[in-house]
Write an enzyme that holds these catalytic residues in place. Structure first.
Site, PDB file in Angstrom:
ATOM      1  N   SER A 128       0.868  -1.196   0.000  1.00 53.91           N
ATOM      2  CA  SER A 128       0.000   0.000   0.000  1.00 53.91           C
ATOM      3  C   SER A 128       0.895   1.233   0.000  1.00 53.91           C
ATOM      4  O   SER A 128       2.095   1.129   0.330  1.00 53.91           O
ATOM      5  CB  SER A 128      -0.837  -0.025   1.288  1.00 53.91           C
ATOM      6  OG  SER A 128      -1.495   1.200   1.484  1.00 53.91           O
ATOM      7  N   TYR A 177      -1.419  -0.817  10.778  1.00 60.63           N
ATOM      8  CA  TYR A 177      -1.538  -1.058   9.324  1.00 60.63           C
ATOM      9  C   TYR A 177      -0.216  -0.675   8.649  1.00 60.63           C
ATOM     10  O   TYR A 177       0.306  -1.427   7.825  1.00 60.63           O
ATOM     11  CB  TYR A 177      -2.703  -0.252   8.747  1.00 60.63           C
ATOM     12  CG  TYR A 177      -3.005  -0.570   7.281  1.00 60.63           C
ATOM     13  CD1 TYR A 177      -3.393  -1.846   6.892  1.00 60.63           C
ATOM     14  CD2 TYR A 177      -2.894   0.414   6.299  1.00 60.63           C
ATOM     15  CE1 TYR A 177      -3.673  -2.136   5.560  1.00 60.63           C
ATOM     16  CE2 TYR A 177      -3.187   0.130   4.961  1.00 60.63           C
ATOM     17  CZ  TYR A 177      -3.570  -1.146   4.601  1.00 60.63           C
ATOM     18  OH  TYR A 177      -3.837  -1.432   3.284  1.00 60.63           O
TER      19      TYR A 177
HETATM   20  N1  LIG Z   1      -8.678  -0.436  -1.183  1.00 57.60           N
HETATM   21  C1  LIG Z   1      -7.617   0.325  -1.005  1.00 57.60           C
HETATM   22  O1  LIG Z   1      -7.706   1.564  -0.993  1.00 57.60           O
HETATM   23  C2  LIG Z   1      -6.259  -0.304  -0.827  1.00 57.60           C
HETATM   24  C3  LIG Z   1      -5.147   0.533  -0.848  1.00 57.60           C
HETATM   25  C4  LIG Z   1      -3.888  -0.008  -0.659  1.00 57.60           C
HETATM   26  C5  LIG Z   1      -3.744  -1.362  -0.447  1.00 57.60           C
HETATM   27  N2  LIG Z   1      -4.839  -2.168  -0.415  1.00 57.60           N
HETATM   28  C6  LIG Z   1      -4.625  -3.596  -0.159  1.00 57.60           C
HETATM   29  O2  LIG Z   1      -5.241  -4.342  -1.174  1.00 57.60           O
HETATM   30  C7  LIG Z   1      -5.540  -5.645  -0.686  1.00 57.60           C
HETATM   31  C8  LIG Z   1      -6.951  -6.031  -1.114  1.00 57.60           C
HETATM   32  O3  LIG Z   1      -7.869  -5.183  -0.473  1.00 57.60           O
HETATM   33  P1  LIG Z   1      -9.173  -4.607  -1.175  1.00 57.60           P
HETATM   34  O4  LIG Z   1      -9.033  -3.152  -1.167  1.00 57.60           O
HETATM   35  O5  LIG Z   1      -9.461  -5.316  -2.427  1.00 57.60           O
HETATM   36  O6  LIG Z   1     -10.256  -4.932  -0.021  1.00 57.60           O
HETATM   37  P2  LIG Z   1     -11.413  -6.016   0.105  1.00 57.60           P
HETATM   38  O7  LIG Z   1     -12.393  -5.862  -0.995  1.00 57.60           O
HETATM   39  O8  LIG Z   1     -11.903  -5.884   1.501  1.00 57.60           O
HETATM   40  O9  LIG Z   1     -10.646  -7.398  -0.091  1.00 57.60           O
HETATM   41  C9  LIG Z   1      -9.976  -8.053   0.951  1.00 57.60           C
HETATM   42  C10 LIG Z   1      -9.968  -9.531   0.645  1.00 57.60           C
HETATM   43  O10 LIG Z   1      -9.244 -10.217   1.679  1.00 57.60           O
HETATM   44  C11 LIG Z   1      -9.995 -11.383   2.017  1.00 57.60           C
HETATM   45  N3  LIG Z   1      -9.716 -11.831   3.373  1.00 57.60           N
HETATM   46  C12 LIG Z   1      -9.983 -11.179   4.532  1.00 57.60           C
HETATM   47  N4  LIG Z   1      -9.624 -11.938   5.577  1.00 57.60           N
HETATM   48  C13 LIG Z   1      -9.128 -13.104   5.065  1.00 57.60           C
HETATM   49  C14 LIG Z   1      -8.606 -14.283   5.636  1.00 57.60           C
HETATM   50  N5  LIG Z   1      -8.495 -14.426   6.966  1.00 57.60           N
HETATM   51  N6  LIG Z   1      -8.196 -15.282   4.805  1.00 57.60           N
HETATM   52  C15 LIG Z   1      -8.312 -15.145   3.477  1.00 57.60           C
HETATM   53  N7  LIG Z   1      -8.778 -14.050   2.868  1.00 57.60           N
HETATM   54  C16 LIG Z   1      -9.190 -13.037   3.657  1.00 57.60           C
HETATM   55  C17 LIG Z   1     -11.458 -10.956   1.845  1.00 57.60           C
HETATM   56  O11 LIG Z   1     -12.290 -12.085   1.593  1.00 57.60           O
HETATM   57  P3  LIG Z   1     -13.133 -12.896   2.687  1.00 57.60           P
HETATM   58  O12 LIG Z   1     -13.745 -11.891   3.610  1.00 57.60           O
HETATM   59  O13 LIG Z   1     -14.128 -13.620   1.828  1.00 57.60           O
HETATM   60  O14 LIG Z   1     -12.172 -13.820   3.348  1.00 57.60           O
HETATM   61  C18 LIG Z   1     -11.355 -10.129   0.575  1.00 57.60           C
HETATM   62  O15 LIG Z   1     -11.447 -10.966  -0.565  1.00 57.60           O
HETATM   63  C19 LIG Z   1      -5.306  -5.606   0.821  1.00 57.60           C
HETATM   64  O16 LIG Z   1      -4.065  -6.199   1.109  1.00 57.60           O
HETATM   65  C20 LIG Z   1      -5.259  -4.115   1.126  1.00 57.60           C
HETATM   66  O17 LIG Z   1      -4.486  -3.832   2.254  1.00 57.60           O
HETATM   67  C21 LIG Z   1      -6.095  -1.667  -0.617  1.00 57.60           C
END
Ligand SMILES: NC(=O)c1ccc[n+]([C@@H]2O[C@H](COP(=O)([O-])OP(=O)(O)OC[C@H]3O[C@@H](n4cnc5c(N)ncnc54)[C@H](OP(=O)(O)O)[C@@H]3O)[C@@H](O)[C@H]2O)c1
Length: 254
Positions: free
Chosen positions: A149, A162
């Site tokens: 991130s 985080y």
């Molecule tokens: N959105 C942003 O602005 C942003 C910015 C920078 C970085 N990121 C990073 O991008 C990545 C993806 O996030 P996203 O933004 O796409 O959010 P998201 O839609 O909330 O996706 C998170 C995913 O992680 C899975 N997850 C959560 N707990 C888990 C567990 N214990 N075991 C396996 N899977 C698990 C969730 O699925 P289930 O609940 O079905 O398990 C979901 O598919 C993360 O690492 C986040 O830190 C996001």
């Protein structure tokens, strides 16, 4: 020149929503068979059937990767059912923001267990397969893509643990890169800015609104924008490794 992912197999963690879901689609569109892992099986099955309907192959794997046995099983099923493993996208993550003072430390445990330990367990289990793929494939390389991130580069107030986990992802990825460079397992760190996903849904009330407010007036990224960057990285010729991709919305300043 881009190389196709025909004949490859990719595992995407956290593929039931957001960046992971979009990445699974993007890699499948390039010809990879994709294993999609997360806890919500129904969402994964819907995605796998959509990808299958488009003429590609996807396998839904219910897995809570904070449990090492389940991370090992997710990798094992990918290899058993899809035949090999060339690309791992360690995407599953949680962002439970808030001040350090009076923080519910259970939130810290969840982030450390998933963002750091889950990522490390999945990598450890996948490694022999990635090494074999790099050694024995026409593509001549394999890929580990770790989703960090902007928070993995810049610390900010209210993001302590985080920041700790995402800086850790960057450090682990660079250490991995050096360890496996000569065996051609590429390491790519992806550092998105604000992406419109479910990530902020899990932040506790009060803080959630403040975090969402920060990006209310800009056009944020879609999961597909980040997926596109990931697909670009893994379709480079084997001698080209995009070590780090920092990708923000154009209007994001911090
Ligand atoms: N959105 C942003 O602005 C942003 C910015 C920078 C970085 N990121 C990073 O991008 C990545 C993806 O996030 P996203 O933004 O796409 O959010 P998201 O839609 O909330 O996706 C998170 C995913 O992680 C899975 N997850 C959560 N707990 C888990 C567990 N214990 N075991 C396996 N899977 C698990 C969730 O699925 P289930 O609940 O079905 O398990 C979901 O598919 C993360 O690492 C986040 O830190 C996001």
């Amino acid at each position: 020149m881009a190389s196709s992912l025909d004949g490859t197999v990719a595992l995407v963690t956290g593929a039931s929503s957001g960046i992971g879901e979009a990445t699974a689609r993007a890699l499948a569109a390039q010809g990879a068979k994709v294993a999609v892992a997360a806890r919500r099986l129904e969402r994964l099955e819907r995605l796998a059937s959509e990808i299958g309907g488009g003429g590609h192959t996807a396998l839904a794997i219910q897995s809570d990767i904070t449990d090492q046995e389940q991370a090992i099983e997710a990798v094992g099923r990918t290899v058993d059912e899809l035949g090999r493993l060339d690309i791992v996208v360690n995407n599953a993550g949680q962002m439970l923001l808030g001040p350090i003072e009076d923080a519910p430390t259970e939130e810290w445990d969840r982030m450390i267990d998933l963002n750091l330990k889950g990522l490390a367990y999945t990598t450890h289990a996948a490694l022999p397969h990635l090494l074999a793929a790099a050694e024995g494939s026409e593509r001549n390389c394999a890929d580990l893509v770790n989703i960090s991130s902007v928070a993995g580069r810049l610390a900010r107030r209210g993001s302590g643990v985080y920041n700790l986990t995402k800086h850790g992802v960057g450090a682990f990825s660079e250490s991995f890169r050096q360890e496996f460079a000569d065996r051609r397992v590429r390491s790519t760190i992806v550092e998105p800015g604000a992406v419109d996903t479910e990530l902020t849904d899990h932040i506790r009330e009060g803080i959630r609104e403040e975090v969402r407010g920060r990006f209310a007036d800009i056009k944020t990224l879609a999961g597909e924008d980040v997926a596109d960057a990931i697909a670009y990285a893994v379709t480079r010729p084997w001698h080209v490794c995009l070590n780090e991709i920092l990708i923000r919305p154009t209007e994001q300043t911090g």
